[in-house]
Scaffold this motif. Structure first.
Motif, PDB file in Angstrom:
ATOM      1  N   GLY A   6      10.553 -20.512 -24.970  1.00  0.00           N
ATOM      2  CA  GLY A   6      11.474 -20.967 -23.922  1.00  0.00           C
ATOM      3  C   GLY A   6      10.603 -20.997 -22.528  1.00  0.00           C
ATOM      4  O   GLY A   6      10.226 -19.652 -22.279  1.00  0.00           O
ATOM      5  N   GLY A  22      14.486 -23.710 -20.015  1.00  0.00           N
ATOM      6  CA  GLY A  22      13.714 -23.042 -21.384  1.00  0.00           C
ATOM      7  C   GLY A  22      14.410 -21.727 -21.740  1.00  0.00           C
ATOM      8  O   GLY A  22      14.703 -21.335 -22.950  1.00  0.00           O
ATOM      9  N   ILE A  89      10.243 -25.167 -25.609  1.00  0.00           N
ATOM     10  CA  ILE A  89      11.103 -25.788 -24.946  1.00  0.00           C
ATOM     11  C   ILE A  89      11.320 -25.790 -23.362  1.00  0.00           C
ATOM     12  O   ILE A  89      10.931 -24.491 -22.926  1.00  0.00           O
ATOM     13  N   LEU A 100      17.963 -34.934 -24.249  1.00  0.00           N
ATOM     14  CA  LEU A 100      17.157 -34.100 -25.041  1.00  0.00           C
ATOM     15  C   LEU A 100      16.124 -35.043 -25.573  1.00  0.00           C
ATOM     16  O   LEU A 100      16.497 -36.237 -25.867  1.00  0.00           O
ATOM     17  N   ARG A 128       7.856 -29.978 -29.314  1.00  0.00           N
ATOM     18  CA  ARG A 128       8.510 -29.419 -28.086  1.00  0.00           C
ATOM     19  C   ARG A 128       9.896 -29.948 -27.985  1.00  0.00           C
ATOM     20  O   ARG A 128      10.055 -31.273 -28.744  1.00  0.00           O
ATOM     21  N   ILE A 129      10.648 -29.387 -27.219  1.00  0.00           N
ATOM     22  CA  ILE A 129      12.185 -30.033 -26.884  1.00  0.00           C
ATOM     23  C   ILE A 129      12.039 -29.972 -25.393  1.00  0.00           C
ATOM     24  O   ILE A 129      11.875 -29.177 -24.566  1.00  0.00           O
ATOM     25  N   ALA A 165      20.154 -28.179 -27.155  1.00  0.00           N
ATOM     26  CA  ALA A 165      18.559 -27.812 -27.493  1.00  0.00           C
ATOM     27  C   ALA A 165      18.553 -26.490 -28.425  1.00  0.00           C
ATOM     28  O   ALA A 165      17.504 -26.528 -29.372  1.00  0.00           O
ATOM     29  N   ALA A 169      16.377 -26.403 -31.903  1.00  0.00           N
ATOM     30  CA  ALA A 169      15.640 -25.450 -31.952  1.00  0.00           C
ATOM     31  C   ALA A 169      15.919 -24.694 -33.426  1.00  0.00           C
ATOM     32  O   ALA A 169      15.187 -24.276 -34.269  1.00  0.00           O
TER      33      ALA A 169
END
Length: 186
Positions: A6, A22, A89, A100, A128-129, A165, A169
């Motif tokens: 993050g 993140g 993230i 998102l 990635r987010i 998120a 994850a």
């Protein structure tokens, strides 16, 4: 092994800012997975656990955003991880607040933290987010925007996005990324 990173800036002055979503996600994920992210290692704060037999590392780089790649590269080299075993993230101004986007790879899109990671790892093939934080208001600089806290009327959407998120994850740990993308990219 999976590494979930993050992005944010260290210290209480930045904790509530847009640039730190993140970190918010890692904190939520850590609570859900019962992993303490409190060990100083690789220029970051690290926690380690196991999810369905899969070893998981959670990392919050403490290098400041623009040098995030230093921390991530140290963890990746130590564990000899391939890029597909890493999930990053981070906040994204180009997405509307609370949106998102899960992606398998791509450019840095102007995000300096991701740019640092791509430069240190030598690849854009990093899952990635992205979490939408919206664009700055007219007359507000990008720096002031990302380093400011969410307005009270924005806070609920930002927190809901961090929760989603964290769910994405957690799903990524055990599911193929295309399935995670299909479920969370709405």
């Amino acid at each position: 092994m999976k590494l979930i990173v993050g992005l944010g800036n260290p210290g209480p002055a930045y904790a509530a800012t847009r640039h730190n979503v993140g970190f918010w996600v890692i904190d939520r994920l850590a609570r859900t997975l019962r992993i303490s992210v409190d060990k100083a290692k690789w220029k970051g704060l690290v926690g380690e656990g196991c999810v369905d037999g899969q070893k998981v590392l959670l990392l919050k780089p403490q290098t400041y955003m623009n040098a995030s790649g230093e921390s991530v590269a140290e963890a990746v080299r130590f564990h000899k991880l391939n890029p597909e075993a890493i999930l990053v993230i981070y906040d994204d101004m180009d997405l509307p607040l609370g949106t998102l986007r899960v992606r398998m790879k791509g450019s840095d899109g102007g995000h300096r933290g991701l740019r640092s990671i791509i430069a240190h790892l030598g690849t854009q093939e990093i899952p990635r987010i992205r979490i939408g934080i919206g664009r700055p208001a007219p007359g507000v600089s990008v720096t002031d925007h990302v380093l400011s806290p969410f307005a009270p009327e924005e806070r609920e959407a930002a927190e809901a996005a961090a929760v989603r998120a964290a769910e994405a994850a957690a799903a990524w740990i055990t599911e193929p990324i295309d399935r995670v993308m299909n479920r969370f990219n709405r």
